[in-house]
Design an enzyme around this catalytic site. Structure first.
Site, PDB file in Angstrom:
ATOM      1  CD  GLU A 141       3.302   0.647   3.219  1.00 27.18           C
ATOM      2  OE1 GLU A 141       2.787  -0.438   2.591  1.00 27.18           O
ATOM      3  OE2 GLU A 141       2.482   1.519   3.463  1.00 27.18           O
TER       4      GLU A 141
ATOM      5  CG  ASP B  97      -1.607   4.973   0.784  1.00 26.75           C
ATOM      6  OD1 ASP B  97      -1.575   4.607  -0.644  1.00 26.75           O
ATOM      7  OD2 ASP B  97      -1.278   4.175   1.497  1.00 26.75           O
TER       8      ASP B  97
ATOM      9  CD  GLU C 207      -5.385   1.279   1.562  1.00 25.18           C
ATOM     10  OE1 GLU C 207      -5.036   1.234   0.390  1.00 25.18           O
ATOM     11  OE2 GLU C 207      -4.910   1.314   2.658  1.00 25.18           O
TER      12      GLU C 207
END
Ligand code: GCV
Length: 663
Positions: free
Chosen positions: A256, A329, A357
């Site tokens: 990332e 993820d 998240e």
């Protein structure tokens, strides 16, 4: 009259109204009151002794050191009129002391004790994604607790961790700012380390791989460059001068946009081994993350395996590869990451995400232990070296933003100690301690309520999967915040793997990512038996169907329904579950203190409303592809698709839990 007085007294006891503390969740599960007359505690002096002197209400305790007991392990034995806790190190004594206090708080008998415990993992580590400016990436409970560490809060943090066996903490975000290694930051890390040390907790830091350039002013960060190695050596020496028991580094590299060894034509192994080499003389370790994926990859789920398998066996012995539980993820449900069964010659650790998240942030009640246990039903605990959890902790009064999110911190620690504990055992312990229900379970009517609350926790993860992304669908979250549904999100120019259509692939034929041997061949990364199981649409577990297959809308499910109808039912079932949760909680009102009752109730209302939002948005959107009606026995959407697509949730609703959806 007498009966009334008795009931009021019982309620006072249960709800803690007699307590001098505000019921704001700030005490976590550590709700012991100071004893007025300390019991006699003899033997080894230290934190274990202090904790018992302050909180233990039972018979005399002797704390004894003895060689031969596993590191951090302990025994607790009743001997004559006293209790003897034996361990080979101070941490073991402390864990033994907390075990005893847990027995006290959960109302268990402390007679005839004969307990022997040792942790399955040596390293039980929290990962804080805290930034130097005090923000917390994917944090939903306020600012970083390390921004201006308050000694009183630090002490509660340390005690809470030690009470469940957590013995390490990475202080800063894996997206590490180079200044994490500045002399000023290191001084701060030293002060935190000094406060945590008495509780057996070591500190670690995330590092930015380009630090030699950005902090050291060198021209390169090439791990094979002698100047670079020298720079790291000196930096590491500086750290150990300040923090002699410093744990080591956590590294997110070439992921990332973070820098890494590949920027200099080197491999992950080159980068990790260089750092391992400079840490080795100090007994430090490197936790090197395998969370890597490239924009051009046709299947992101394949990437970590492709990059790391060729390096199996090439890592130094003080490197551990830290792998997220699933290959994509932290989704509400993923299969396990195939690296865990494929890598044979490299120490590995699992990274779970405690912060929610992708599970409703701090607004949804989702107890995560069942999800983590699902992982352990595929990956044998003993094949791993350690366990890491991305913390859900911030400076909110109640630490985690949602009172029940504390249970996930608790469960992480307990599972890192013993992954064979059941979700139910852990939830039971936590509930009894957190809501002081220790003796309540002996009361038949309260026992029923307690059981339904326990049951709610145990069902909550599956409910979340149902109302967010059932049957193997994944990553259909709103673009940046990952809170609500946006299966349509695909701004022009954005890399495909950051948009939901990359994952759900909805079209007129069906829904889901073809990862079979004729698709992306991701199934091939699993052992043969699982490969066969997942590869065949008729044997693939239905809860992972759209993960591994592009499932035709009319595919026949085990229930006899078509895939489309099943999808509708699943979403709807998720919504009904959240309403049932609210009803269960409402019935608890007489037995829970007002503040926590109302705060949790408000969140459960948000969750129930959000689940409708998820169901309506997803079904209406997928219906534009399936062109099939929503079955008549499913509650029909209360919104329409246009409304759903226009809706933008204000950040305050998920980032700042103090301002709820209802406000
Ligand atoms: C710390 C996901 C999250 C990022 C996180 C990243 C990681 O992409 O959305 O916030 O960055 O995972 O685990 O490195």
């Amino acid at each position: 009259m007498k009966k009334q007085i008795f009931i009021s007294a019982l309620l006072l006891l249960l709800t803690g109204w007699s307590s001098i503390y505000a019921e704001d969740g700030s005490r976590l599960w550590l709700r012991f009151d100071n004893v007025s007359k300390p019991a006699t505690i003899t033997g080894v002096k230290g934190t274990a002794m202090t904790e018992l002197q302050t909180y233990w209400q039972g018979s005399p305790v002797l704390l004894k050191r003895q060689k031969g007991i596993a590191k951090d392990g302990y025994t607790i034995k009743s001997q004559d009129a006293k209790i003897v806790i034996t361990a080979s190190n101070d941490a073991g004594l402390l864990y033994g002391a907390y075990h005893l206090l847990r027995l006290q708080e959960t109302g268990q008998s402390c007679n005839q004790l004969n307990i022997s415990e040792q942790p399955v993992y040596d390293l039980r580590i929290l990962n804080h994604w805290d930034n130097p400016n005090g923000t917390v990436e994917r944090g939903f409970a306020g600012k970083s607790i390390f921004l201006n560490p308050d000694p009183e809060r630090m002490k509660i943090y340390a005690r809470a961790n030690a009470s469940v066996g957590i013995n390490g903490t990475v202080l800063n975000n894996v997206n590490a700012k180079p200044e994490a290694l500045s002399t000023e930051s290191l001084q701060k890390a030293k002060s935190i380390a000094d406060q945590l040390r008495p509780y057996g907790i070591r500190v670690y830091l995330s590092i930015n791989f380009a630090s030699p350039i950005k902090v050291g002013g060198l021209e390169t960060a090439d791990p094979l460059n002698a100047e670079v190695v020298k720079w790291w050596k000196e930096k590491v020496n500086e750290i150990y001068k300040l923090i002699p028991d410093f744990g080591g580094f956590l590294v997110k590299a070439n992921s990332e946009g973070e820098p890494g060894p590949q920027d200099f034509g080197r491999t992950h192994a080159d980068g990790a081994n260089m750092l391992a080499g400079v840490l080795k003389p100090h007994k430090g370790i490197v936790m090197w993350r395998a969370f890597v994926y490239a924009p051009q990859s046709p299947d992101r789920a394949n990437q970590a395996y492709l990059e790391f398998m060729p390096l199996d066996g090439q890592f130094a012995d003080n490197v551990i590869i830290q792998i997220k539980n699933g290959p994509v993820d932290f989704q509400p449900r993923e299969p396990y990451s195939p690296l865990f069964t494929a890598m044979q010659k490299t120490p590995m650790m699992v990274e779970f995400q405690i912060t929610q998240e992708y599970l409703g942030a701090a607004n949804h009640l989702v107890y995560l232990a069942p999800m983590w246990q699902e992982f352990f039903s595929f990956v044998k605990p003993q094949t791993l070296k350690a366990m890491a959890g991305v913390a859900n902790i911030g400076d909110n009064v109640n630490w985690c933003g949602h009172h029940f999110a504390q249970a996930n911190w608790y469960a992480f620690g307990r599972l890192a100690w013993n992954p064979n504990l059941t979700s139910e055992e852990i939830a039971n312990e936590w509930l009894q301690q957190t809501f002081s229900l220790g003796s309540a379970v002996a009361n038949p009517s309260l026992f029923t309520l307690h059981s339904s609350l326990l049951n709610l926790m145990l069902r909550s993860r599956e409910a979340c999967v149902s109302y967010m992304m059932p049957l193997g669908i994944h990553h259909i979250f709103a673009g940046t915040h990952h809170y609500g549904p946006e299966p349509w999100y695909a701004p022009r120019g954005l890399r495909a793997d950051w948009t939901p259509p990359y994952y759900h692939k909805a079209d007129s034929i069906g829904l889901g990512f073809d990862r079979t041997l004729t698709g992306s061949a991701n199934v091939k990364q699993y052992p043969d038996d699982l490969c066969r199981l997942y590869n065949d649409i008729n044997t693939c577990p239905e809860n992972l169907l759209a993960w591994f297959h592009h499932v035709p809308w009319d595919h026949k499910m085990k229930s006899g329904r078509t895939f489309w109808d099943e999808l509708c039912h699943k979403y709807d079932e998720g919504v009904h579950e959240t309403r049932r949760f609210l009803a269960i909680w409402d019935a608890m009102q007489p037995y829970i203190d007002a503040q926590r009752f109302e705060e949790v109730q408000r969140k459960l209302r948000i969750q129930a409303r959000d689940s409708e939002w998820w169901r309506d948005a997803c079904l209406l959107y997928f219906q534009t592809f399936s062109k099939r009606p929503i079955p008549s026995d499913v509650e029909h959407p209360v919104h329409n698709l246009d409304e759903m697509m226009r809706f933008r949730i204000p950040i305050s609703m998920y980032e700042n839990p103090e301002s709820g959806y209802n406000k």
